[in-house]
Write a protein that holds these residues in place. Structure first.
Motif, PDB file in Angstrom:
ATOM      1  N   GLN A  79     -35.648 -36.697  85.623  1.00  0.00           N
ATOM      2  CA  GLN A  79     -34.409 -36.214  86.227  1.00  0.00           C
ATOM      3  C   GLN A  79     -33.771 -35.126  85.366  1.00  0.00           C
ATOM      4  O   GLN A  79     -33.287 -34.120  85.880  1.00  0.00           O
ATOM      5  CB  GLN A  79     -33.434 -37.372  86.433  1.00  0.00           C
ATOM      6  N   ALA A  80     -33.800 -35.336  84.043  1.00  0.00           N
ATOM      7  CA  ALA A  80     -33.224 -34.345  83.135  1.00  0.00           C
ATOM      8  C   ALA A  80     -34.005 -33.034  83.239  1.00  0.00           C
ATOM      9  O   ALA A  80     -33.410 -31.947  83.226  1.00  0.00           O
ATOM     10  CB  ALA A  80     -33.251 -34.867  81.706  1.00  0.00           C
ATOM     11  N   GLY A  81     -35.329 -33.120  83.353  1.00  0.00           N
ATOM     12  CA  GLY A  81     -36.152 -31.923  83.501  1.00  0.00           C
ATOM     13  C   GLY A  81     -35.833 -31.174  84.779  1.00  0.00           C
ATOM     14  O   GLY A  81     -35.763 -29.942  84.790  1.00  0.00           O
ATOM     15  N   GLN A  82     -35.639 -31.912  85.858  1.00  0.00           N
ATOM     16  CA  GLN A  82     -35.291 -31.278  87.129  1.00  0.00           C
ATOM     17  C   GLN A  82     -33.937 -30.579  87.040  1.00  0.00           C
ATOM     18  O   GLN A  82     -33.771 -29.464  87.524  1.00  0.00           O
ATOM     19  CB  GLN A  82     -35.280 -32.316  88.250  1.00  0.00           C
ATOM     20  N   LYS A  83     -32.990 -31.240  86.385  1.00  0.00           N
ATOM     21  CA  LYS A  83     -31.663 -30.633  86.230  1.00  0.00           C
ATOM     22  C   LYS A  83     -31.731 -29.400  85.347  1.00  0.00           C
ATOM     23  O   LYS A  83     -31.085 -28.391  85.619  1.00  0.00           O
ATOM     24  CB  LYS A  83     -30.676 -31.653  85.664  1.00  0.00           C
ATOM     25  N   ALA A  84     -32.532 -29.480  84.262  1.00  0.00           N
ATOM     26  CA  ALA A  84     -32.674 -28.327  83.372  1.00  0.00           C
ATOM     27  C   ALA A  84     -33.335 -27.166  84.100  1.00  0.00           C
ATOM     28  O   ALA A  84     -32.939 -26.006  83.948  1.00  0.00           O
ATOM     29  CB  ALA A  84     -33.486 -28.712  82.137  1.00  0.00           C
ATOM     30  N   SER A  85     -34.338 -27.466  84.913  1.00  0.00           N
ATOM     31  CA  SER A  85     -35.018 -26.424  85.687  1.00  0.00           C
ATOM     32  C   SER A  85     -34.038 -25.744  86.644  1.00  0.00           C
ATOM     33  O   SER A  85     -34.019 -24.516  86.765  1.00  0.00           O
ATOM     34  CB  SER A  85     -36.178 -27.048  86.463  1.00  0.00           C
ATOM     35  N   ALA A  86     -33.235 -26.549  87.301  1.00  0.00           N
ATOM     36  CA  ALA A  86     -32.237 -25.987  88.209  1.00  0.00           C
ATOM     37  C   ALA A  86     -31.220 -25.139  87.447  1.00  0.00           C
ATOM     38  O   ALA A  86     -30.833 -24.058  87.907  1.00  0.00           O
ATOM     39  CB  ALA A  86     -31.522 -27.106  88.964  1.00  0.00           C
TER      40      ALA A  86
END
Length: 184
Positions: free
Chosen positions: A105-112
Motif C-alpha cells: 500500500q505504501a508503494g502504491q501511495k508513493a507511486s501515486a
C-alpha cells in the motif's frame, strides 16, 4: 513426617560427580548395603542404556549420511533447502503478510505521489515556457541567432536555437585557432 524421610521431595543437596559421597551423607542417612547395591545396579543399567543409545544414534547418523550421499544431497543443497523452508515459514506468518500488505500500500501511495509530482513539474515547466520572461529570453536568443548565424526564419524550437547558436560560435572561433597555430 520428618524431613529426612520425605523420599523424592528431599531438599538435601545431591552430590556432584567427583564429590565424596560418603562425606555428603550424614551417619543417620547412611544407606544399607542392600540399598547401595541396588543403586549400583541401577547406575550400571542407566550407563549401559546411555551407551547403547549413543551407539544407536551414531549408527542412525551414519545411515542418514549414506542415504543423503546416494540421493546426491550435499551440505550446500541442505542449506538451500533449509533457507527455502525457513523463508516459506516466514512468509506464512501473519506478521509477514501484514507487513507485506502495508508495504504494498505504501508503494502504491508513493507511486501515486511521484506521478503527481511529475505532473506538477511538467505543468510548472509549461508555465515557465509560456511566461513573458521566457518569451522575452527566447526572442533575445532568436535575435542573437539571426545576428550570428545568418538568415534562418525566426520561430524555431528553443533547442534548435541553442544548437545553432553553439554551432555558429564554434565556426566563428575555428579561423582564430588556425591563425594561432600558423603563427607558431
Amino acid at each position: 513426617m520428618e524431613p529426612r524421610e520425605q523420599g523424592l521431595l528431599r531438599t538435601d543437596p545431591v552430590p556432584e560427580e567427583g564429590e565424596d559421597v560418603a562425606a555428603a551423607i550424614s551417619a543417620t542417612e547412611a544407606l544399607s548395603e542392600e540399598e547401595q547395591e541396588e543403586l549400583r545396579r541401577e547406575l550400571a543399567k542407566v550407563e549401559e542404556e546411555i551407551q547403547t543409545l549413543s551407539q544407536v544414534l551414531a549408527a542412525k547418523e551414519k545411515h542418514l549420511a549414506e542415504i543423503k550421499r546416494k540421493l546426491g544431497i550435499n551440505s550446500l543443497q541442505e542449506l538451500k533447502q533449509n533457507i527455502a523452508k525457513g523463508w516459506q515459514d516466514v512468509t506464512a506468518t501473519s506478521a509477514y503478510k501484514k507487513t507485506s500488505e502495508t508495504l504494498s500500500q505504501a508503494g502504491q501511495k508513493a507511486s501515486a505521489a511521484f506521478s503527481s509530482v511529475g505532473s506538477v513539474i511538467t505543468k510548472k515547466l509549461e508555465d515557465v515556457k509560456n511566461s513573458p520572461t521566457f518569451k522575452s529570453f527566447e526572442e533575445k536568443v532568436e535575435n542573437l541567432k539571426s545576428k550570428v548565424g545568418g538568415t534562418k526564419p525566426a520561430g524555431g524550437d528553443f533547442g534548435e536555437v541553442l544548437n545553432s547558436t553553439a554551432n555558429a560560435s564554434a565556426t566563428a572561433t575555428e579561423p582564430l585557432t588556425e591563425q594561432t597555430q600558423e603563427s607558431l
